[in-house]
Design an enzyme around this catalytic site. Structure first.
Site, PDB file in Angstrom:
ATOM      1  N   HIS A   1     -12.102 -12.774  31.589  1.00  0.00           N
ATOM      2  CA  HIS A   1     -11.268 -12.245  30.502  1.00  0.00           C
ATOM      3  C   HIS A   1     -11.531 -10.757  30.232  1.00  0.00           C
ATOM      4  CE1 HIS A   1     -10.228 -16.333  30.059  1.00  0.00           C
ATOM      5  NE2 HIS A   1     -11.064 -16.693  29.124  1.00  0.00           N
TER       6      HIS A   1
ATOM      7  N   LYS B   1      -2.067 -12.610  26.748  1.00  0.00           N
ATOM      8  CA  LYS B   1      -2.073 -12.296  25.302  1.00  0.00           C
ATOM      9  C   LYS B   1      -1.213 -11.068  25.037  1.00  0.00           C
ATOM     10  CE  LYS B   1      -6.233 -14.721  24.162  1.00  0.00           C
ATOM     11  NZ  LYS B   1      -6.116 -15.720  23.128  1.00  0.00           N
TER      12      LYS B   1
ATOM     13  N   TYR C   1      -4.726   0.344  15.816  1.00  0.00           N
ATOM     14  CA  TYR C   1      -4.865   1.432  14.854  1.00  0.00           C
ATOM     15  C   TYR C   1      -5.723   2.554  15.407  1.00  0.00           C
ATOM     16  CZ  TYR C   1      -9.028  -1.257  13.360  1.00  0.00           C
ATOM     17  OH  TYR C   1     -10.198  -1.970  13.315  1.00  0.00           O
TER      18      TYR C   1
ATOM     19  N   ARG D   1      -6.638  -4.572  18.422  1.00  0.00           N
ATOM     20  CA  ARG D   1      -7.173  -5.878  17.994  1.00  0.00           C
ATOM     21  C   ARG D   1      -6.318  -6.963  18.647  1.00  0.00           C
ATOM     22  NH1 ARG D   1      -7.996  -5.415  12.255  1.00  0.00           N
ATOM     23  NH2 ARG D   1      -5.989  -6.325  11.844  1.00  0.00           N
TER      24      ARG D   1
ATOM     25  N   LYS E   1      -9.418 -21.435  35.541  1.00  0.00           N
ATOM     26  CA  LYS E   1     -10.783 -21.013  35.777  1.00  0.00           C
ATOM     27  C   LYS E   1     -11.729 -22.169  35.451  1.00  0.00           C
ATOM     28  CE  LYS E   1     -12.817 -18.795  32.192  1.00  0.00           C
ATOM     29  NZ  LYS E   1     -13.084 -19.576  30.987  1.00  0.00           N
TER      30      LYS E   1
ATOM     31  N   ALA F   1      -4.831 -29.684  28.370  1.00  0.00           N
ATOM     32  CA  ALA F   1      -3.438 -30.141  28.453  1.00  0.00           C
ATOM     33  C   ALA F   1      -2.891 -30.397  27.055  1.00  0.00           C
ATOM     34  CB  ALA F   1      -3.365 -31.408  29.304  1.00  0.00           C
ATOM     35  N   LYS F   2      -3.699 -31.088  26.249  1.00  0.00           N
ATOM     36  CA  LYS F   2      -3.235 -31.436  24.896  1.00  0.00           C
ATOM     37  C   LYS F   2      -3.155 -30.203  24.006  1.00  0.00           C
ATOM     38  CE  LYS F   2      -6.100 -35.197  24.929  1.00  0.00           C
ATOM     39  NZ  LYS F   2      -6.996 -36.187  24.466  1.00  0.00           N
TER      40      LYS F   2
HETATM   41  P1  NDP Z   1     -11.491 -31.984  30.646  1.00  0.00           P
HETATM   42  O1  NDP Z   1     -12.961 -32.120  30.824  1.00  0.00           O
HETATM   43  O2  NDP Z   1     -10.887 -32.485  29.383  1.00  0.00           O
HETATM   44  O3  NDP Z   1     -10.844 -32.672  31.920  1.00  0.00           O
HETATM   45  C1  NDP Z   1      -9.447 -32.860  32.094  1.00  0.00           C
HETATM   46  C2  NDP Z   1      -9.209 -34.245  32.680  1.00  0.00           C
HETATM   47  O4  NDP Z   1      -9.809 -34.311  33.970  1.00  0.00           O
HETATM   48  C3  NDP Z   1      -9.856 -35.344  31.868  1.00  0.00           C
HETATM   49  O5  NDP Z   1      -8.997 -35.794  30.847  1.00  0.00           O
HETATM   50  C4  NDP Z   1     -10.118 -36.403  32.904  1.00  0.00           C
HETATM   51  O6  NDP Z   1      -8.948 -37.183  33.072  1.00  0.00           O
HETATM   52  C5  NDP Z   1     -10.340 -35.616  34.173  1.00  0.00           C
HETATM   53  N1  NDP Z   1     -11.780 -35.469  34.455  1.00  0.00           N
HETATM   54  C6  NDP Z   1     -12.734 -34.999  33.624  1.00  0.00           C
HETATM   55  N2  NDP Z   1     -13.926 -35.006  34.235  1.00  0.00           N
HETATM   56  C7  NDP Z   1     -13.726 -35.495  35.466  1.00  0.00           C
HETATM   57  C8  NDP Z   1     -14.567 -35.728  36.584  1.00  0.00           C
HETATM   58  N3  NDP Z   1     -15.876 -35.453  36.541  1.00  0.00           N
HETATM   59  N4  NDP Z   1     -14.027 -36.219  37.702  1.00  0.00           N
HETATM   60  C9  NDP Z   1     -12.721 -36.482  37.774  1.00  0.00           C
HETATM   61  N5  NDP Z   1     -11.875 -36.275  36.733  1.00  0.00           N
HETATM   62  C10 NDP Z   1     -12.358 -35.782  35.607  1.00  0.00           C
HETATM   63  O7  NDP Z   1     -11.112 -30.478  30.914  1.00  0.00           O
HETATM   64  P2  NDP Z   1     -10.274 -29.486  30.027  1.00  0.00           P
HETATM   65  O8  NDP Z   1      -8.968 -30.102  29.729  1.00  0.00           O
HETATM   66  O9  NDP Z   1     -11.113 -28.988  28.944  1.00  0.00           O
HETATM   67  O10 NDP Z   1     -10.098 -28.262  31.047  1.00  0.00           O
HETATM   68  C11 NDP Z   1      -9.352 -28.366  32.221  1.00  0.00           C
HETATM   69  C12 NDP Z   1      -9.616 -27.135  33.092  1.00  0.00           C
HETATM   70  O11 NDP Z   1      -9.284 -25.976  32.362  1.00  0.00           O
HETATM   71  C13 NDP Z   1     -11.081 -26.974  33.483  1.00  0.00           C
HETATM   72  O12 NDP Z   1     -11.132 -26.375  34.752  1.00  0.00           O
HETATM   73  C14 NDP Z   1     -11.605 -26.001  32.423  1.00  0.00           C
HETATM   74  O13 NDP Z   1     -12.706 -25.302  32.886  1.00  0.00           O
HETATM   75  C15 NDP Z   1     -10.399 -25.118  32.219  1.00  0.00           C
HETATM   76  N6  NDP Z   1     -10.344 -24.493  30.911  1.00  0.00           N
HETATM   77  C16 NDP Z   1     -10.389 -25.260  29.772  1.00  0.00           C
HETATM   78  C17 NDP Z   1     -10.292 -24.654  28.534  1.00  0.00           C
HETATM   79  C18 NDP Z   1     -10.312 -25.464  27.278  1.00  0.00           C
HETATM   80  O14 NDP Z   1     -10.199 -24.860  26.196  1.00  0.00           O
HETATM   81  N7  NDP Z   1     -10.435 -26.764  27.327  1.00  0.00           N
HETATM   82  C19 NDP Z   1     -10.141 -23.191  28.399  1.00  0.00           C
HETATM   83  C20 NDP Z   1     -10.049 -22.490  29.660  1.00  0.00           C
HETATM   84  C21 NDP Z   1     -10.157 -23.139  30.855  1.00  0.00           C
HETATM   85  P3  NDP Z   1      -8.967 -38.687  33.582  1.00  0.00           P
HETATM   86  O15 NDP Z   1     -10.296 -39.259  33.315  1.00  0.00           O
HETATM   87  O16 NDP Z   1      -7.866 -39.336  32.791  1.00  0.00           O
HETATM   88  O17 NDP Z   1      -8.636 -38.582  35.030  1.00  0.00           O
HETATM   89  C1  BG6 Z   2     -11.804 -19.921  27.592  1.00  0.00           C
HETATM   90  C2  BG6 Z   2     -13.280 -20.168  27.539  1.00  0.00           C
HETATM   91  O1  BG6 Z   2     -11.464 -19.348  28.813  1.00  0.00           O
HETATM   92  O2  BG6 Z   2     -11.431 -19.040  26.543  1.00  0.00           O
HETATM   93  C3  BG6 Z   2     -13.688 -20.723  26.187  1.00  0.00           C
HETATM   94  O3  BG6 Z   2     -13.622 -21.108  28.557  1.00  0.00           O
HETATM   95  C4  BG6 Z   2     -13.189 -19.831  25.077  1.00  0.00           C
HETATM   96  O4  BG6 Z   2     -15.090 -20.830  26.122  1.00  0.00           O
HETATM   97  C5  BG6 Z   2     -11.706 -19.548  25.250  1.00  0.00           C
HETATM   98  O5  BG6 Z   2     -13.407 -20.513  23.855  1.00  0.00           O
HETATM   99  C6  BG6 Z   2     -11.239 -18.520  24.240  1.00  0.00           C
HETATM  100  O6  BG6 Z   2      -9.854 -18.399  24.312  1.00  0.00           O
HETATM  101  P1  BG6 Z   2      -9.028 -17.939  23.030  1.00  0.00           P
HETATM  102  O7  BG6 Z   2      -7.657 -17.760  23.549  1.00  0.00           O
HETATM  103  O8  BG6 Z   2      -9.163 -19.043  22.032  1.00  0.00           O
HETATM  104  O9  BG6 Z   2      -9.658 -16.682  22.540  1.00  0.00           O
END
Ligand code: NDP
Ligand code: BG6
Length: 586
Positions: free
Chosen positions: A333, A275, A476, A468, A241, A110-111
């Site tokens: 991907h 992308k 290219y 790329r 995912k 989210a951030k």
């Molecule tokens: P986080 O682990 O940061 O989890 C997001 C929020 O979910 C946390 O801030 C927390 O909020 C809540 N949370 C975490 N673990 C649990 C738990 N066990 N039970 C209940 N709530 C929980 O995930 P990401 O933000 O990294 O990713 C979110 C989704 O996106 C996931 O499905 C991830 O696989 C997918 N994703 C992430 C990517 C990345 O770069 N981070 C890339 C591609 C996909 P709170 O405690 O405030 O409720």
């Molecule tokens: C996410 C994977 O889907 O894609 C991560 O869960 C990976 O492991 C990321 O780092 C790569 O995305 P990007 O856009 O940074 O190439």
């Protein structure tokens, strides 16, 4: 200066067609206000079918206590409802509203991606006129704390950087937070009340972005649909995912989601489809006569899909260990890119026509065989006095983990166009470089008159098209060319479309494109459930075999080129991997 949403020139076809189709399929009399080409104009909403469960019609009158806040010191605080209405003027039967609820708003994605993408869309005037963003998570936060958190991640990366701070402040005023449990209908009902305060009596359209771990997807979908779905507009859900771990768990997830949603409401995101160069694949192929006739086994020797990261699982080891690189990158991907690359010409650019062709490619492929796969895991490595940690040094990863952080695989499409052509995939973390690319190696020129000029290695003299994807986007084509002079010496040159040199416009982040598509109801770049099933069918037997036989990955040092086994695999099919580093920056 007036900013305009880039959709007007680039995506008019797709977006407009989505609106047309949406209008036809509309069940509720929803009118969605869109900003396109800098003009705010009402457009018919692509109203998805209503959710099956009902919702609490609850609060009708906005309560001032939940009103948004004023900007002070760059951050909004204490905004009254009147202020909000100035920003977001709504009158009875006015245009509709769109609320985007980011579930898991306190998290990394989210951030890092979602809020910045929403801001970029706002900055470019692409969001509907009456939009509100809600963060939802368990963490306790006030609206101001959310804004504070979000403000730290926003950047003025867009090329017209004027008024950026002002725009940020305006954007942040539209952001609110609601703390609640993911499995509490009551907490979602409270959220619903807040959403209603912002929506007034207009048609409300609601988009929920599930940015949470997958084990709580269904809880949220249930609660959101029962307690917080729109009663008179559309409700859509973006699902991140991983979509399961294998065929069975993915099917169970789909079944679960479909208890509360119909397929059209589900937007399964694969951000690689958003992308720029992946989106451009079809343009390159279908709008240039020089490519399409060559796009088959007759002229193409092999295709390579390469993903490489120069850092490890840092911070995401807990998630990663349960999935591994094959599920994390290849099954989604890279496979999605492959399907787009290899599909037959779709009847049109409509989402269903494209997805129909993609799913045919996936169904024509044979499931991966163990002897066509190489797996690796990075180990600690010291270089220049710095020690880089191994995968199992991550505290969230078990010491005996066999999870692959690298994989290479050979895949085949058993259809008339691609029979016998190896599609080689390679994906790895903690490698020597960062990048993603598609390489198309063409066949040898039959009876080549200049054969002698190439020495014994004819493979290096075949044409190669490189797309790329990132970083430093480029397309290219490697060709053979005469070195100027009186003699007859040849070298390999590039016809190079280097994006930074050709286009002054910055490339939007994939999440921007996909969020806008979801708001517009454009499904072309989202994964349909039958595509997902077909993708899992290809990988599930292999994944089961790897896990049941506890096959040990080949260790490779952090920062290296990965396991040597990948080269043997390629050699088995007379392929030499393209090198991301040697050709970088043409
Ligand atoms: P986080 O682990 O940061 O989890 C997001 C929020 O979910 C946390 O801030 C927390 O909020 C809540 N949370 C975490 N673990 C649990 C738990 N066990 N039970 C209940 N709530 C929980 O995930 P990401 O933000 O990294 O990713 C979110 C989704 O996106 C996931 O499905 C991830 O696989 C997918 N994703 C992430 C990517 C990345 O770069 N981070 C890339 C591609 C996909 P709170 O405690 O405030 O409720
Ligand atoms: C996410 C994977 O889907 O894609 C991560 O869960 C990976 O492991 C990321 O780092 C790569 O995305 P990007 O856009 O940074 O190439």
């Amino acid at each position: 200066m007036a900013y305009s949403c880039m959709r007007c020139s680039a995506g008019a076809g797709a977006g407009a067609s989505a609106v047309r189709r949406g209008a036809a399929a509309m069940r509720a009399p929803a009118a969605l206000s869109f900003v396109r080409c800098g003009l705010r104009r009402p457009a018919a909403a692509a109203a998805a079918k209503g959710v099956k469960a009902g919702m609490d019609a609850g609060v009708e009158n906005p309560a001032r206590s939940a009103a948004p806040s004023k900007v002070e010191n760059g951050l909004p605080s204490e905004i009254t409802l009147d202020d909000f209405e100035d920003l977001n003027p709504l009158s009875e039967n006015d245009e509709s509203t769109v609320t985007i609820t980011v579930v898991g708003a306190s998290g990394d994605l989210a951030k890092k991606k979602i809020f910045p993408a929403l801001f970029a869309l706002y900055y470019e005037d692409c969001l509907p006129k009456h939009f509100t963003i809600f963060g939802y998570a368990r963490s306790k936060m006030t609206d101001d704390e959310l804004r504070n958190m979000v403000s730290r991640t926003l950047t003025c990366r867009i090329d017209k950087r004027e008024n950026c701070n002002e725009k940020m402040e305006e954007f942040l005023k539209r952001c609110f937070y609601h703390s609640g449990q993911y499995d509490s209908e009551e907490h979602f009902r409270d959220l619903d009340k807040k959403l209603k305060q912002h929506e007034g009596s207009s048609v409300s359209n609601r988009l929920f972005y599930l940015s949470i771990p997958p084990n709580i997807f269904l809880d949220v979908v249930k609660c959101a649909s029962v307690s917080a779905s729109s009663v008179n507009g559309w409700t859509r859900v973006i699902v991140e995912k991983p979509f399961g771990r294998d065929s069975d768990s993915s099917a169970a997830l789909t079944r679960g989601l479909k208890q509360y949603l119909v397929e059209d409401q589900i937007f399964r995101i694969d951000h690689y489809l958003g992308k720029e160069l992946v989106e451009n694949l079809s343009v390159l192929r279908f709008s240039n006569l020089v490519f399409e006739p060559l796009w088959s086994r007759q002229y193409i020797r092999n295709v390579q899909l390469i993903f490489s990261e120069d850092f490890g699982t840092e911070g995401r080891g807990g998630y990663f260990d349960r999935y591994g690189i094959i599920r994390d990158i290849m099954q989604n991907h890279l496979l999605q890119i492959l399907a787009l690359f290899a599909m037959e010409t779709p009847i049109s650019l409509e989402a269903e026509d494209i997805r129909n062709e993609k799913v045919k490619v996936l169904r024509s492929m044979k499931p991966l065989q163990l002897d066509d796969v190489v797996i690796g895991q990075y180990k600690s490595h010291t270089k220049g006095g710095t020690t880089y940690p191994g995968y199992i040094d991550d505290k969230t990863v078990p010491n005996d983990s066999l999870t692959p952080t690298f994989a290479a695989a050979a895949l085949f499409i058993n259809n008339a166009r691609w029979d016998g052509v190896p599609f080689l995939m390679k994906a790895g973390k903690a490698l020597h470089t960062k990048g993603a690319e598609i390489r198309v190696q063409f066949r040898h020129v039959p009876g080549n008159l200049y054969k002698r000029s190439f020495g014994t290695d004819l493979d290096t003299a075949t044409n190669e098209l490189v797309i790329r994807v990132q970083p430093d986007e480029a397309i290219y084509l490697k060709i053979n060319n005469k070195i100027p002079g009186l003699g007859m010496r040849l070298d390999r040159s590039k016809l190079n479309l280097h994006y930074a040199a050709r286009y002054s416009k910055e490339i939007p982040d994939a999440y921007e494109r996909l969020l806008l598509d979801a708001i517009e109801g454009e499904r072309r770049l989202f994964i349909r459930s039958d595509e997902l099933d077909a993708a899992w069918e290809l990988f599930t037997p292999l994944l089961k075999e790897l896990e049941e036989k506890r096959i040990a990955p080949e260790l490779y040092p952090y920062g290296s080129r990965g396991p040597v086994g990948a080269h043997y695999l390629a050699a088995k099919y007379n392929v030499r991997w393209g090198d991301l580093t040697t050709e970088h920056k043409a």
